[in-house]
Design a protein around this motif. Structure first.
Motif, PDB file in Angstrom:
ATOM      1  N   LEU A  39       0.830  -1.210   0.000  1.00  0.00           N
ATOM      2  CA  LEU A  39       0.000   0.000   0.000  1.00  0.00           C
ATOM      3  C   LEU A  39       0.863   1.259   0.000  1.00  0.00           C
ATOM      4  N   ARG A  40       1.914   1.271   0.809  1.00  0.00           N
ATOM      5  CA  ARG A  40       2.819   2.437   0.838  1.00  0.00           C
ATOM      6  C   ARG A  40       3.460   2.656  -0.525  1.00  0.00           C
ATOM      7  N   GLU A  41       3.909   1.571  -1.149  1.00  0.00           N
ATOM      8  CA  GLU A  41       4.543   1.655  -2.477  1.00  0.00           C
ATOM      9  C   GLU A  41       3.574   2.222  -3.508  1.00  0.00           C
ATOM     10  N   PHE A  42       2.346   1.751  -3.477  1.00  0.00           N
ATOM     11  CA  PHE A  42       1.358   2.209  -4.453  1.00  0.00           C
ATOM     12  C   PHE A  42       1.027   3.685  -4.261  1.00  0.00           C
ATOM     13  N   VAL A  43       0.786   4.079  -3.028  1.00  0.00           N
ATOM     14  CA  VAL A  43       0.428   5.473  -2.740  1.00  0.00           C
ATOM     15  C   VAL A  43       1.573   6.418  -3.089  1.00  0.00           C
ATOM     16  N   ALA A  44       2.815   5.980  -2.872  1.00  0.00           N
ATOM     17  CA  ALA A  44       3.977   6.836  -3.116  1.00  0.00           C
ATOM     18  C   ALA A  44       4.419   6.853  -4.577  1.00  0.00           C
ATOM     19  N   TYR A  45       3.812   6.027  -5.422  1.00  0.00           N
ATOM     20  CA  TYR A  45       4.217   5.978  -6.830  1.00  0.00           C
ATOM     21  C   TYR A  45       4.085   7.378  -7.440  1.00  0.00           C
ATOM     22  N   PRO A  46       5.170   7.907  -8.000  1.00  0.00           N
ATOM     23  CA  PRO A  46       5.192   9.325  -8.392  1.00  0.00           C
ATOM     24  C   PRO A  46       4.446   9.688  -9.672  1.00  0.00           C
ATOM     25  N   ARG A  47       4.042   8.729 -10.450  1.00  0.00           N
ATOM     26  CA  ARG A  47       3.400   9.053 -11.730  1.00  0.00           C
ATOM     27  C   ARG A  47       1.884   8.974 -11.653  1.00  0.00           C
ATOM     28  N   CYS A  48       1.260   9.370 -12.731  1.00  0.00           N
ATOM     29  CA  CYS A  48      -0.189   9.245 -12.941  1.00  0.00           C
ATOM     30  C   CYS A  48      -1.032  10.215 -12.124  1.00  0.00           C
ATOM     31  N   GLU A  49      -0.479  11.291 -11.611  1.00  0.00           N
ATOM     32  CA  GLU A  49      -1.279  12.254 -10.850  1.00  0.00           C
ATOM     33  C   GLU A  49      -2.396  12.844 -11.696  1.00  0.00           C
ATOM     34  N   ARG A  50      -2.174  12.932 -12.990  1.00  0.00           N
ATOM     35  CA  ARG A  50      -3.176  13.568 -13.852  1.00  0.00           C
ATOM     36  C   ARG A  50      -4.323  12.631 -14.234  1.00  0.00           C
ATOM     37  N   VAL A  51      -4.210  11.366 -13.902  1.00  0.00           N
ATOM     38  CA  VAL A  51      -5.280  10.405 -14.195  1.00  0.00           C
ATOM     39  C   VAL A  51      -6.186  10.311 -12.962  1.00  0.00           C
ATOM     40  N   LEU A  52      -7.414  10.801 -13.101  1.00  0.00           N
ATOM     41  CA  LEU A  52      -8.350  10.892 -11.985  1.00  0.00           C
ATOM     42  C   LEU A  52      -8.577   9.542 -11.308  1.00  0.00           C
ATOM     43  N   GLU A  53      -8.746   8.489 -12.094  1.00  0.00           N
ATOM     44  CA  GLU A  53      -9.019   7.163 -11.522  1.00  0.00           C
ATOM     45  C   GLU A  53      -7.865   6.686 -10.655  1.00  0.00           C
ATOM     46  N   VAL A  54      -6.640   7.006 -11.054  1.00  0.00           N
ATOM     47  CA  VAL A  54      -5.468   6.611 -10.273  1.00  0.00           C
ATOM     48  C   VAL A  54      -5.420   7.412  -8.969  1.00  0.00           C
ATOM     49  N   SER A  55      -5.703   8.701  -9.049  1.00  0.00           N
ATOM     50  CA  SER A  55      -5.727   9.525  -7.838  1.00  0.00           C
ATOM     51  C   SER A  55      -6.777   9.021  -6.851  1.00  0.00           C
ATOM     52  N   GLU A  56      -7.939   8.647  -7.356  1.00  0.00           N
ATOM     53  CA  GLU A  56      -8.996   8.113  -6.491  1.00  0.00           C
ATOM     54  C   GLU A  56      -8.573   6.780  -5.874  1.00  0.00           C
ATOM     55  N   LEU A  57      -7.917   5.948  -6.667  1.00  0.00           N
ATOM     56  CA  LEU A  57      -7.451   4.657  -6.172  1.00  0.00           C
ATOM     57  C   LEU A  57      -6.367   4.842  -5.107  1.00  0.00           C
ATOM     58  N   LYS A  58      -5.476   5.791  -5.334  1.00  0.00           N
ATOM     59  CA  LYS A  58      -4.441   6.076  -4.335  1.00  0.00           C
ATOM     60  C   LYS A  58      -5.052   6.570  -3.033  1.00  0.00           C
ATOM     61  N   GLU A  59      -6.118   7.350  -3.136  1.00  0.00           N
ATOM     62  CA  GLU A  59      -6.787   7.851  -1.932  1.00  0.00           C
ATOM     63  C   GLU A  59      -7.436   6.708  -1.155  1.00  0.00           C
ATOM     64  N   LYS A  60      -8.051   5.756  -1.867  1.00  0.00           N
ATOM     65  CA  LYS A  60      -8.634   4.585  -1.211  1.00  0.00           C
ATOM     66  C   LYS A  60      -7.541   3.746  -0.554  1.00  0.00           C
ATOM     67  N   ALA A  61      -6.414   3.575  -1.249  1.00  0.00           N
ATOM     68  CA  ALA A  61      -5.295   2.807  -0.698  1.00  0.00           C
ATOM     69  C   ALA A  61      -4.738   3.494   0.551  1.00  0.00           C
ATOM     70  N   ARG A  62      -4.655   4.803   0.516  1.00  0.00           N
ATOM     71  CA  ARG A  62      -4.192   5.572   1.684  1.00  0.00           C
ATOM     72  C   ARG A  62      -5.155   5.370   2.860  1.00  0.00           C
ATOM     73  N   SER A  63      -6.442   5.388   2.577  1.00  0.00           N
ATOM     74  CA  SER A  63      -7.452   5.172   3.624  1.00  0.00           C
ATOM     75  C   SER A  63      -7.327   3.773   4.226  1.00  0.00           C
ATOM     76  N   LEU A  64      -7.165   2.781   3.367  1.00  0.00           N
ATOM     77  CA  LEU A  64      -7.020   1.414   3.851  1.00  0.00           C
ATOM     78  C   LEU A  64      -5.787   1.289   4.748  1.00  0.00           C
ATOM     79  N   TYR A  65      -4.689   1.860   4.320  1.00  0.00           N
ATOM     80  CA  TYR A  65      -3.455   1.817   5.106  1.00  0.00           C
ATOM     81  C   TYR A  65      -3.675   2.460   6.483  1.00  0.00           C
TER      82      TYR A  65
END
Length: 133
Positions: free
Chosen positions: A75-101
Motif C-alpha cells: 500500500l505504501r509503495e502504491f500510494v507513493a508511486y510518483p506518476r499518474c497524478e493527472r489520471v483521476l481514476e489513479v488519484s482516487e485509487l491512491k486515496e482509497k489505498a491511503r485510507s485502507l493503510y
C-alpha cells in the motif's frame, strides 16, 4: 382467524429480527476486507480499461491480501508511486489505498491478524479458479 394472526405476528417478528441482524455495524475487519476487495477490483478495471493511460501500465501491481503483513508495504509503495497524478481514476485509487493503510495501522491494528509475511505472494498471487456462471 386467531391461528392465522399468530402466524402473521411470528412471521413479522422473524423478518424484523433478520433486518436487525443485517443492520449491525461493520467490524474493523469487515471494513478492511471490503475496502481491500474494492481497491483490488478497481485496479483490475483500471488495468483493463480502454482509456488506459501509458502511466497506468507502469503502476505497481496491486493485489491485496489483508492477511499478509507485506500488504502494508504494498500500500505504501502504491500510494507513493510518483506518476499518474493527472489520471483521476489513479488519484482516487491512491486515496482509497491511503485510507485502507490508515485504517489498518491506526483503527484496526489490534483487530487484524497477519497469517503470513510472504511478499512474493502479493506479486504473483495464486488466485482461485473462476467459477463458471
Amino acid at each position: 382467524k386467531l391461528p392465522t394472526m399468530k402466524m402473521l405476528l411470528s412471521l413479522i417478528a422473524l423478518l424484523s429480527a433478520s433486518l436487525l441482524t443485517n443492520a449491525a455495524p461493520p467490524t474493523c475487519y469487515s471494513r478492511v476486507l471490503s475496502l481491500s476487495k474494492e481497491i483490488t477490483e478497481s485496479f483490475k478495471e483500471l488495468q483493463t480499461s480502454k482509456a488506459v493511460d501509458s502511466c497506468v501500465v507502469m503502476l505497481p501491481r496491486l493485489y491485496l491480501d489483508i492477511h499478509n503483513y507485506c500488504v502494508l508495504a504494498k500500500l505504501r509503495e502504491f500510494v507513493a508511486y510518483p506518476r499518474c497524478e493527472r489520471v483521476l481514476e489513479v488519484s482516487e485509487l491512491k486515496e482509497k489505498a491511503r485510507s485502507l493503510y490508515t485504517i489498518m495501522i491506526s483503527y484496526c491494528r489490534r483487530d487484524l491478524v497477519f497469517l503470513t509475511d510472504d511478499c512474493n505472494a502479493l506479486e504473483h498471487p495464486i488466485l482461485p479458479p473462476i467459477e463458471p456462471s
